[in-house]
Design a protein around this motif. Structure first.
Motif, PDB file in Angstrom:
ATOM      1  N   ARG A   1     -13.690  -3.047  -2.892  1.00 35.31           N
ATOM      2  CA  ARG A   1     -14.396  -2.868  -1.772  1.00 35.31           C
ATOM      3  C   ARG A   1     -15.968  -2.777  -2.226  1.00 35.31           C
ATOM      4  O   ARG A   1     -17.022  -3.329  -1.723  1.00 35.31           O
ATOM      5  CB  ARG A   1     -13.979  -1.989  -0.866  1.00 35.31           C
ATOM      6  CG  ARG A   1     -14.843  -1.727   0.545  1.00 35.31           C
ATOM      7  CD  ARG A   1     -14.792  -3.017   1.349  1.00 35.31           C
ATOM      8  NE  ARG A   1     -15.709  -2.947   2.647  1.00 35.31           N
ATOM      9  CZ  ARG A   1     -15.409  -2.736   3.716  1.00 35.31           C
ATOM     10  NH1 ARG A   1     -14.192  -2.249   3.783  1.00 35.31           N
ATOM     11  NH2 ARG A   1     -16.225  -2.628   4.605  1.00 35.31           N
TER      12      ARG A   1
ATOM     13  N   SER B   1      -3.414   2.838  -4.991  1.00 31.34           N
ATOM     14  CA  SER B   1      -3.693   1.918  -4.121  1.00 31.34           C
ATOM     15  C   SER B   1      -5.293   2.117  -3.516  1.00 31.34           C
ATOM     16  O   SER B   1      -5.993   1.148  -3.606  1.00 31.34           O
ATOM     17  CB  SER B   1      -2.648   1.233  -3.063  1.00 31.34           C
ATOM     18  OG  SER B   1      -1.500   1.142  -3.660  1.00 31.34           O
ATOM     19  N   ALA B   2      -5.262   3.286  -3.094  1.00 35.65           N
ATOM     20  CA  ALA B   2      -6.520   3.709  -2.398  1.00 35.65           C
ATOM     21  C   ALA B   2      -7.749   3.521  -3.122  1.00 35.65           C
ATOM     22  O   ALA B   2      -8.826   3.071  -3.054  1.00 35.65           O
ATOM     23  CB  ALA B   2      -6.390   5.003  -1.766  1.00 35.65           C
ATOM     24  N   LYS B   3      -7.584   3.898  -4.464  1.00 36.38           N
ATOM     25  CA  LYS B   3      -8.676   4.005  -5.427  1.00 36.38           C
ATOM     26  C   LYS B   3      -8.902   2.615  -5.723  1.00 36.38           C
ATOM     27  O   LYS B   3     -10.124   2.181  -5.858  1.00 36.38           O
ATOM     28  CB  LYS B   3      -7.911   4.814  -6.751  1.00 36.38           C
ATOM     29  CG  LYS B   3      -8.608   6.069  -6.741  1.00 36.38           C
ATOM     30  CD  LYS B   3      -8.412   6.634  -8.183  1.00 36.38           C
ATOM     31  CE  LYS B   3      -8.354   8.386  -7.945  1.00 36.38           C
ATOM     32  NZ  LYS B   3      -6.880   8.831  -8.582  1.00 36.38           N
TER      33      LYS B   3
ATOM     34  N   VAL C   1       0.909  -1.108   0.068  1.00 37.95           N
ATOM     35  CA  VAL C   1       0.059   0.057   0.064  1.00 37.95           C
ATOM     36  C   VAL C   1       1.002   1.217   0.097  1.00 37.95           C
ATOM     37  O   VAL C   1       0.651   2.111  -0.750  1.00 37.95           O
ATOM     38  CB  VAL C   1      -1.059  -0.006   1.077  1.00 37.95           C
ATOM     39  CG1 VAL C   1      -1.803   1.040   1.227  1.00 37.95           C
ATOM     40  CG2 VAL C   1      -1.899  -1.166   1.308  1.00 37.95           C
TER      41      VAL C   1
ATOM     42  N   PRO D   1       0.457   4.928  -2.680  1.00 33.58           N
ATOM     43  CA  PRO D   1      -0.629   4.958  -1.867  1.00 33.58           C
ATOM     44  C   PRO D   1      -2.158   5.683  -2.449  1.00 33.58           C
ATOM     45  O   PRO D   1      -3.207   4.936  -2.296  1.00 33.58           O
ATOM     46  CB  PRO D   1      -0.293   6.188  -0.695  1.00 33.58           C
ATOM     47  CG  PRO D   1       1.096   6.573  -1.133  1.00 33.58           C
ATOM     48  CD  PRO D   1       1.426   5.602  -2.344  1.00 33.58           C
TER      49      PRO D   1
ATOM     50  N   TYR E   1      -2.889   3.701   7.657  1.00 34.97           N
ATOM     51  CA  TYR E   1      -3.426   2.832   6.564  1.00 34.97           C
ATOM     52  C   TYR E   1      -4.880   2.558   7.030  1.00 34.97           C
ATOM     53  O   TYR E   1      -5.527   2.288   6.221  1.00 34.97           O
ATOM     54  CB  TYR E   1      -2.749   1.622   6.443  1.00 34.97           C
ATOM     55  CG  TYR E   1      -1.382   1.834   5.949  1.00 34.97           C
ATOM     56  CD1 TYR E   1      -1.019   3.187   5.362  1.00 34.97           C
ATOM     57  CD2 TYR E   1      -0.235   0.774   5.953  1.00 34.97           C
ATOM     58  CE1 TYR E   1       0.150   3.296   4.852  1.00 34.97           C
ATOM     59  CE2 TYR E   1       0.842   1.059   5.442  1.00 34.97           C
ATOM     60  CZ  TYR E   1       1.108   2.326   4.935  1.00 34.97           C
ATOM     61  OH  TYR E   1       2.292   2.384   4.387  1.00 34.97           O
TER      62      TYR E   1
ATOM     63  N   ARG F   1      -7.087   5.109   5.744  1.00 40.11           N
ATOM     64  CA  ARG F   1      -6.952   5.689   4.484  1.00 40.11           C
ATOM     65  C   ARG F   1      -7.621   4.454   3.591  1.00 40.11           C
ATOM     66  O   ARG F   1      -8.035   4.616   2.462  1.00 40.11           O
ATOM     67  CB  ARG F   1      -5.562   5.863   4.087  1.00 40.11           C
ATOM     68  CG  ARG F   1      -4.981   7.052   4.294  1.00 40.11           C
ATOM     69  CD  ARG F   1      -3.646   7.336   3.942  1.00 40.11           C
ATOM     70  NE  ARG F   1      -3.374   7.663   2.367  1.00 40.11           N
ATOM     71  CZ  ARG F   1      -2.339   8.241   2.002  1.00 40.11           C
ATOM     72  NH1 ARG F   1      -1.308   8.073   2.807  1.00 40.11           N
ATOM     73  NH2 ARG F   1      -2.136   8.466   0.645  1.00 40.11           N
ATOM     74  N   PHE F   2      -7.349   3.154   3.938  1.00 42.52           N
ATOM     75  CA  PHE F   2      -7.732   2.124   3.072  1.00 42.52           C
ATOM     76  C   PHE F   2      -8.976   1.248   3.644  1.00 42.52           C
ATOM     77  O   PHE F   2      -9.006   1.318   4.817  1.00 42.52           O
ATOM     78  CB  PHE F   2      -6.473   1.208   2.605  1.00 42.52           C
ATOM     79  CG  PHE F   2      -5.371   1.987   2.320  1.00 42.52           C
ATOM     80  CD1 PHE F   2      -5.314   2.558   0.926  1.00 42.52           C
ATOM     81  CD2 PHE F   2      -4.324   2.308   3.196  1.00 42.52           C
ATOM     82  CE1 PHE F   2      -4.282   3.103   0.369  1.00 42.52           C
ATOM     83  CE2 PHE F   2      -3.104   2.786   2.630  1.00 42.52           C
ATOM     84  CZ  PHE F   2      -3.200   3.456   1.302  1.00 42.52           C
TER      85      PHE F   2
ATOM     86  N   LEU G   1      -8.408  -0.098  -4.209  1.00 46.29           N
ATOM     87  CA  LEU G   1      -8.951  -0.848  -2.864  1.00 46.29           C
ATOM     88  C   LEU G   1     -10.521  -0.487  -2.723  1.00 46.29           C
ATOM     89  O   LEU G   1     -11.496  -1.505  -2.538  1.00 46.29           O
ATOM     90  CB  LEU G   1      -8.067  -0.703  -1.716  1.00 46.29           C
ATOM     91  CG  LEU G   1      -6.571  -1.411  -1.940  1.00 46.29           C
ATOM     92  CD1 LEU G   1      -6.104  -1.257  -0.558  1.00 46.29           C
ATOM     93  CD2 LEU G   1      -6.883  -3.026  -2.186  1.00 46.29           C
ATOM     94  N   ALA G   2     -10.612   0.714  -3.057  1.00 47.40           N
ATOM     95  CA  ALA G   2     -11.875   1.351  -2.845  1.00 47.40           C
ATOM     96  C   ALA G   2     -12.942   0.691  -3.749  1.00 47.40           C
ATOM     97  O   ALA G   2     -14.189   0.136  -3.647  1.00 47.40           O
ATOM     98  CB  ALA G   2     -12.083   2.849  -3.142  1.00 47.40           C
TER      99      ALA G   2
END
Ligand code: C2E
Ligand code: MG
Ligand code: MG
Ligand code: MG
Length: 285
Positions: free
Chosen positions: A172, A164-166, A157, A161, A192, A195-196, A168-169
């Motif tokens: 999810r 990765s955040a996009k 991650v 970042p 983290y 953020r995640f 993972l969202a």
């Protein structure tokens, strides 16, 4: 306990390639061929519910059976796969094979109460098509998205970042579970968890080694409590003692994954364990 799984047990590893340099190159070209020669497979380690000891799901773990060198540990070949780019086809293989097993095993669990966890490497996460690969797997094998869990390590991650955040969202939002693997190691950052969008935290094995530190139980307790306060489920990895098991149960830690409960198993043995579970549940109900 491990004895019960005698013949199915997948043995621990000895380093297969010595040193760096040429050993590394050799391993890389061997790994390339391994893929075409069907030397790669998955082992499945049960993740056990602590309150009743039943299997809640499995973690899929890559195995490489080298014709001359024997079984090679993923801790040896995953880093090589990552630096060479081979991790992409390897990761696709793992996702595909784990999904196939999951859809088969869900037929043994009519209540749909089973998860399959797959490890995801940084290269794979950054690649555009992980989301597409997951969509394809869901399409092809027709299991509920929540039954699939992707295990991500903190360092992954860190690499990228924003992106990765996009990603993972998006995963999810599709309903896929996200576990933060090896929590508490490396460049651990509590931010983290803000953020995640993780739903599960896996406590690293190092917190479950009895190293004689009197503060260890305090740290264990703090991690579990914090995770729960943030709405995350907790898996304790590599639990070694009965004492810790009792402690974790008291803390209402949901799951454990360790040799003490069950080692990584062949697909056939994993399937048998699931059948036994269903028999047990029928008897109990
Ligand atoms: P991980 O994801 O943290 O997986 C858990 C590791 O702990 C596994 O090692 C498992 O066999 C081991 N383990 C389980 N219970 C115990 C215990 O009670 N004591 C001890 N000492 N160890 C226990 P394994 O299979 O050698 O895998 C090592 C790592 O390789 C994994 O760590 C994961 O990071 C990576 N890996 C494995 N398969 C894949 C894969 O398909 N893709 C990627 N990207 N990485 C993978
Ligand atoms: Mg993992
Ligand atoms: Mg781990
Ligand atoms: Mg690990």
């Amino acid at each position: 306990q491990a004895k019960r799984f005698g013949g199915d047990r997948i043995e621990p590893f000895r380093p297969a390639y010595k040193g760096a340099g040429s050993g590394r190159l050799e391993m890389e070209s061997d790994l390339r061929r391994a893929f075409d020669r069907n030397e790669l497979s998955l082992a499945f380690q049960p993740i056990v519910r602590l309150h009743d000891g039943e299997i809640a799901g499995f973690e899929a773990l890559l195995r490489w059976e080298h014709p001359k060198r024997g079984t090679i540990s993923p801790s040896e070949f995953i880093p090589i796969a990552e630096s060479s780019g081979l991790i992409v086809p390897l990761g696709q293989f793992a996702l595909e094979e784990a999904s196939r097993r999951l859809s088969d095993w869900l037929k043994l669990t009519p209540d749909g109460d089973l998860t399959m966890s797959v490890n995801i490497s940084s290269r794979q996460l950054i690649r555009q098509d992980l989301v597409q690969d997951v969509k394809n797997a869901l399409d092809r094998y027709q299991f509920p998205a929540r039954c699939l869990k992707l295990e991500i390590t903190e360092s992954i991650v860190m690499d990228n970042p924003e992106r990765s955040a996009k990603l993972l969202a998006r995963l999810r939002d599709m309903g896929v579970g996200l576990s933060l693997d090896d929590f508490g190691t490396g460049y651990s950052s509590l931010s983290y968890l803000l953020r995640f969008p993780f739903d599960t935290l896996k406590i690293d094995q190092s917190f479950l080694r009895d190293d004689g530190h009197p503060q260890r139980p305090i740290i264990l307790q703090s991690i579990v409590t914090m995770a729960h306060d943030l709405g995350l489920s907790v898996v304790a990895e590599g639990v070694e003692s009965e004492e810790d098991t009792v402690r974790l149960r008291q803390l209402q830690c949901e799951y454990a994954q360790s040799y003490m409960f069950a080692p990584p198993l062949t697909p056939e043995a994993a399937r048998r364990r699931l059948q036994d579970r269903q028999m047990g549940l029928k008897r109990a109900g």
